[in-house]
Design an enzyme around this catalytic site. Structure first.
Site, PDB file in Angstrom:
ATOM      1  N   SER A 240      15.440   6.088   9.358  1.00  8.95           N
ATOM      2  CA  SER A 240      16.414   7.092   9.770  1.00  8.95           C
ATOM      3  C   SER A 240      17.715   6.392  10.146  1.00  8.95           C
ATOM      4  O   SER A 240      17.802   5.167  10.135  1.00  8.95           O
ATOM      5  CB  SER A 240      15.891   7.904  10.957  1.00  8.95           C
ATOM      6  N   LYS A 241      18.681   7.218  10.488  1.00  7.12           N
ATOM      7  CA  LYS A 241      20.032   6.704  10.780  1.00  7.12           C
ATOM      8  C   LYS A 241      20.027   5.599  11.820  1.00  7.12           C
ATOM      9  O   LYS A 241      20.767   4.637  11.714  1.00  7.12           O
ATOM     10  CB  LYS A 241      20.907   7.859  11.288  1.00  7.12           C
ATOM     11  N   ARG A 242      19.176   5.758  12.820  1.00 11.70           N
ATOM     12  CA  ARG A 242      19.244   4.785  13.911  1.00 11.70           C
ATOM     13  C   ARG A 242      18.824   3.373  13.458  1.00 11.70           C
ATOM     14  O   ARG A 242      19.110   2.392  14.128  1.00 11.70           O
ATOM     15  CB  ARG A 242      18.415   5.262  15.108  1.00 11.70           C
ATOM     16  N   GLY A 244      19.901   1.987  10.733  1.00 13.35           N
ATOM     17  CA  GLY A 244      21.026   1.377  10.014  1.00 13.35           C
ATOM     18  C   GLY A 244      21.294   2.135   8.735  1.00 13.35           C
ATOM     19  O   GLY A 244      20.940   3.303   8.617  1.00 13.35           O
TER      20      GLY A 244
END
Ligand code: GLU
Length: 467
Positions: A240-242, A244
């Site tokens: 997911s986005k967190r 990277g």
């Protein structure tokens, strides 16, 4: 029979790294066996499927060097054919019209859950005559799921996977507005495109059993399936986005070369002995589905950077220069004229030795394009002591008088100057580096001086002495 694979993305506005890997595997498999790699844009969600979202896919695939055969197929254009097949299934008695209203379906689901059954459609209209429906009522078309036996898929990655047919429901193939459902469209398209191998993420494995029903009812041969484990984040959780970057464009912007990203994605979940760095021809020669592991892969950004560094060092200097100039112009707003460009090109062999990404490469090249005077970082500032400035004054006279301004001549001149001044080479080189670059790191000082050229070197030292 010609082996044909396909990449079938939905245009969502980005090319996700997991999809990019599926595209790569489809491509490599097709090329390995001398088959064809096709592209199908699953654009049935008309709202999301803008031209821009489609272009992102084309651009990402081109950037990765995954050229496809034949014209791309747009799923939305094939709707009449999807309808035709659904009507044929109706006619054959393998599908039926379901007149349940949304309220009835909700009640059915709630009832099933209350009784501890899976919330599936209960086949209410399966054996009913359509004449029982209220006049003018709208209907969906459902396929008749087999009620006995099991469906077996010999997946080329996952091995044999079985599902009891009682687990399958009479899924909708045409919605009440006449549009085909995703499961139906995929099967009709894969069949008509003569796809022999469906290679996709294992989040589609359960769809395979549902899609099987349509192949069987139509008497079509199923393609081979290969479901790839998904890519997870370094911590094992869903990427997911967190974690990277996730999309191909993000990786490009972060300074990864397409060769490196493809090389990394290939090695992620596919192995061939210890081979780490593989060229595209080697990848095509070696790739097979047997080498794909079953366990989910974990994204390792450090490893990707390492592989990128290896590819950077092998990359053509003109190409790297063009990329760096573009980054400096766009990102830093620097004006990179022909002179600065030539300096970057000259120093590129030294610059690329140290960088792991094109962003780092552009950072390290920026000083070559900065107009004098420019800002110094704290470490560089600290090196420019009064003694260092005195040394620089003496050195600049030497450099002004030097015959050749080549790395070899400069190396000899700096050594001689250090010796006569009773200094170590580093005591000369470091303040010079600070004065010329505003930082404390650069390729070899002789190469750096030569790349800047005499006039620029004297101007930069002069700016420090008189600034
Ligand atoms: N359009 C689907 C997706 O983007 C892929 C379907 C398939 O490969 O069968 O996930």
């Amino acid at each position: 029979m010609t082996i044909r694979t396909r990449f079938a993305p939905s245009p969502t506005g980005l090319l996700h790294i997991g999809n990019a890997r599926a595209a790569l595997f489809n491509y490599l498999f097709a090329r390995h066996v001398g088959g064809q790699f096709l592209l199908r844009i699953e654009d049935t969600d008309r709202e999301r499927s803008t031209q821009k979202a489609v272009d992102v896919l084309f651009e990402g695939l081109r950037w990765m060097g995954l050229d496809w055969d034949e014209e791309p197929v747009f799923q939305s254009s094939r709707q009449p054919r999807h309808t035709e097949v659904a009507l044929q299934l109706l006619e054959q008695g393998d599908a039926y019209r379901c007149y349940c209203t949304p309220e009835e379906l909700t009640a059915m689901r709630e009832q099933a859950m209350k009784e501890g059954r899976p919330p599936r459609y209960n086949g209410y209209w399966r054996d009913r005559d359509p004449s029982e429906a209220p006049p003018g009522a709208s209907y969906t078309v459902r396929i008749k799921a087999p009620r006995e036996g099991e469906t077996v898929v010999n997946d080329l990655v996952q091995g044999e996977v079985r599902v009891a047919n009682t687990e399958l429901d009479d899924m909708i193939i045409l919605r009440a507005d006449g549009t085909p459902t995703y499961q139906h469209a995929v099967v009709v398209d894969d069949h008509d495109m003569a796809i022999t191998h469906v290679i996709r993420g294992d989040d589609h494995l359960t769809n395979t059993f549902r899609q099987s029903m349509i192949y069987t009812a139509m008497g079509w041969e199923r393609p081979n399936f290969a479901h790839l484990p998904l890519i997870h984040g370094p911590d094992g959780a869903k990427l997911s986005k967190r974690h990277g970057a996730q999309s191909v464009v993000e990786f490009r912007d972060m300074g990864y070369l397409p060769e490196a990203l493809c090389n990394y994605l290939l090695r992620l979940g596919w192995g061939h002995g210890d081979a780490e760095i593989l060229s595209r021809p080697e990848q095509i020669e070696l790739f097979d589905l047997d080498g794909v592991g079953r366990a989910p892969s974990r994204m390792d950004y450090a490893k990707l950077s390492h592989i990128n560094g290896v590819w950077l060092r092998q990359a053509d200097d003109d190409r790297l220069t063009a990329d760096v100039v573009e980054r400096l112009t766009g990102r830093d707003g620097l004006v990179v004229d022909d002179v600065a460009r030539a300096r970057i090109r000259t120093l590129m062999p030294g610059l690329k030795e140290r960088a792991r990404t094109l962003v780092e490469l552009a950072d390290s090249a920026a000083f070559l394009a900065r107009p004098v005077p420019f800002a110094f970082d704290a470490k560089a500032e600290k090196l420019l002591t009064p003694e260092a400035r005195t040394m620089l004054r003496g050195l600049s006279h030497e450099l002004a008088a030097l015959g050749d301004f080549t790395p070899e001549a400069l190396d000899a001149a700096l050594r001689a100057f250090a010796e006569t001044s009773g200094l170590k080479l580093g005591q000369v080189a470091q303040p010079v580096r600070a004065a010329l670059t505003g930082t404390t790191t650069s390729p070899g000082i002789d190469a750096t001086l030569a790349a800047l050229g005499r006039d620029e070197v004297l101007a930069r030292i002069g700016a420090v002495l008189h600034g």
